[in-house]
Design a protein around this motif. Sequence first.
Motif, PDB file in Angstrom:
ATOM      1  N   GLU A   1      72.026  42.584   9.620  1.00  0.00           N
ATOM      2  CA  GLU A   1      71.462  41.232   9.565  1.00  0.00           C
ATOM      3  C   GLU A   1      70.182  41.212   8.738  1.00  0.00           C
ATOM      4  O   GLU A   1      69.948  40.266   7.978  1.00  0.00           O
ATOM      5  CB  GLU A   1      71.215  40.712  10.988  1.00  0.00           C
ATOM      6  CG  GLU A   1      72.509  40.402  11.723  1.00  0.00           C
ATOM      7  CD  GLU A   1      72.324  40.129  13.208  1.00  0.00           C
ATOM      8  OE1 GLU A   1      71.280  40.532  13.783  1.00  0.00           O
ATOM      9  OE2 GLU A   1      73.233  39.516  13.802  1.00  0.00           O
ATOM     10  N   ARG A   2      69.341  42.258   8.862  1.00  0.00           N
ATOM     11  CA  ARG A   2      68.120  42.339   8.054  1.00  0.00           C
ATOM     12  C   ARG A   2      68.446  42.450   6.567  1.00  0.00           C
ATOM     13  O   ARG A   2      67.791  41.837   5.727  1.00  0.00           O
ATOM     14  CB  ARG A   2      67.244  43.515   8.497  1.00  0.00           C
ATOM     15  CG  ARG A   2      66.480  43.239   9.778  1.00  0.00           C
ATOM     16  CD  ARG A   2      65.351  44.222  10.013  1.00  0.00           C
ATOM     17  NE  ARG A   2      65.778  45.613  10.160  1.00  0.00           N
ATOM     18  CZ  ARG A   2      66.184  46.165  11.293  1.00  0.00           C
ATOM     19  NH1 ARG A   2      66.239  45.450  12.405  1.00  0.00           N
ATOM     20  NH2 ARG A   2      66.537  47.433  11.331  1.00  0.00           N
TER      21      ARG A   2
ATOM     22  N   THR B   1      69.671  39.002   5.407  1.00  0.00           N
ATOM     23  CA  THR B   1      68.536  38.066   5.363  1.00  0.00           C
ATOM     24  C   THR B   1      67.679  38.326   4.124  1.00  0.00           C
ATOM     25  O   THR B   1      67.275  37.395   3.422  1.00  0.00           O
ATOM     26  CB  THR B   1      67.690  38.185   6.645  1.00  0.00           C
ATOM     27  OG1 THR B   1      68.514  37.814   7.751  1.00  0.00           O
ATOM     28  CG2 THR B   1      66.470  37.289   6.595  1.00  0.00           C
ATOM     29  N   ARG B   2      67.410  39.589   3.854  1.00  0.00           N
ATOM     30  CA  ARG B   2      66.593  39.931   2.682  1.00  0.00           C
ATOM     31  C   ARG B   2      67.290  39.495   1.396  1.00  0.00           C
ATOM     32  O   ARG B   2      66.666  38.905   0.506  1.00  0.00           O
ATOM     33  CB  ARG B   2      66.306  41.433   2.665  1.00  0.00           C
ATOM     34  CG  ARG B   2      65.547  41.875   1.434  1.00  0.00           C
ATOM     35  CD  ARG B   2      65.172  43.324   1.496  1.00  0.00           C
ATOM     36  NE  ARG B   2      64.732  43.801   0.196  1.00  0.00           N
ATOM     37  CZ  ARG B   2      64.097  44.936   0.015  1.00  0.00           C
ATOM     38  NH1 ARG B   2      63.825  45.721   1.056  1.00  0.00           N
ATOM     39  NH2 ARG B   2      63.734  45.320  -1.195  1.00  0.00           N
TER      40      ARG B   2
ATOM     41  N   GLU C   1      69.522  37.140   0.987  1.00  0.00           N
ATOM     42  CA  GLU C   1      69.522  35.676   0.892  1.00  0.00           C
ATOM     43  C   GLU C   1      68.138  35.142   0.532  1.00  0.00           C
ATOM     44  O   GLU C   1      68.013  34.188  -0.240  1.00  0.00           O
ATOM     45  CB  GLU C   1      70.046  35.069   2.194  1.00  0.00           C
ATOM     46  CG  GLU C   1      71.543  35.302   2.361  1.00  0.00           C
ATOM     47  CD  GLU C   1      72.104  34.837   3.677  1.00  0.00           C
ATOM     48  OE1 GLU C   1      71.328  34.641   4.650  1.00  0.00           O
ATOM     49  OE2 GLU C   1      73.351  34.685   3.760  1.00  0.00           O
ATOM     50  N   ARG C   2      67.099  35.779   1.067  1.00  0.00           N
ATOM     51  CA  ARG C   2      65.730  35.381   0.733  1.00  0.00           C
ATOM     52  C   ARG C   2      65.452  35.591  -0.762  1.00  0.00           C
ATOM     53  O   ARG C   2      64.687  34.849  -1.372  1.00  0.00           O
ATOM     54  CB  ARG C   2      64.745  36.192   1.577  1.00  0.00           C
ATOM     55  CG  ARG C   2      63.525  35.448   2.000  1.00  0.00           C
ATOM     56  CD  ARG C   2      62.589  36.182   2.944  1.00  0.00           C
ATOM     57  NE  ARG C   2      62.528  37.621   2.785  1.00  0.00           N
ATOM     58  CZ  ARG C   2      62.876  38.505   3.716  1.00  0.00           C
ATOM     59  NH1 ARG C   2      63.309  38.102   4.891  1.00  0.00           N
ATOM     60  NH2 ARG C   2      62.776  39.796   3.489  1.00  0.00           N
TER      61      ARG C   2
END
Length: 144
Positions: free
Chosen positions: A42-43, A46-47, A49-50
Amino acid sequence: MSRVFRLLLLLCLAVGLFGFARQLGVRTDLAALDPGFRPKVERVITRLEREGHTVRVVTSWRDPRRQDLLYAFGKVSARLGRSPGTLVRGGGSCHNRERDGEPAAVAVDLRPARGLDHAAQVCFFRALGAAAHAAKLRWGGDWK
């Protein structure tokens, strides 16, 4: 056997195997991951996508029978001088792991969610590698 014939044979085999393989168990949701592994993935997502990447989970968990089909396809592919994809039989892959009879994979296949040109794909996979390393994970780009 001519190169064209071999490529056509490989294509027919791939269509047959993957058409059948779709009927076998495969999961693309993060809930099929091991509970200790999932937060790291998930991290990574998320990274990415950021950073502006759109991520698609191709495979989280897969049935060992599907793994065997991928292995068989890889053997044929390798004989034709192509990348084998997987060298691991069903039950031996980190995608096949279970806990108490439920999927608990400790591997996940991520790809860009949309078609990208070669340069954009390189950018995505470099970013994936950096995000995986930041999360203390190995990724396919590390394999030799």
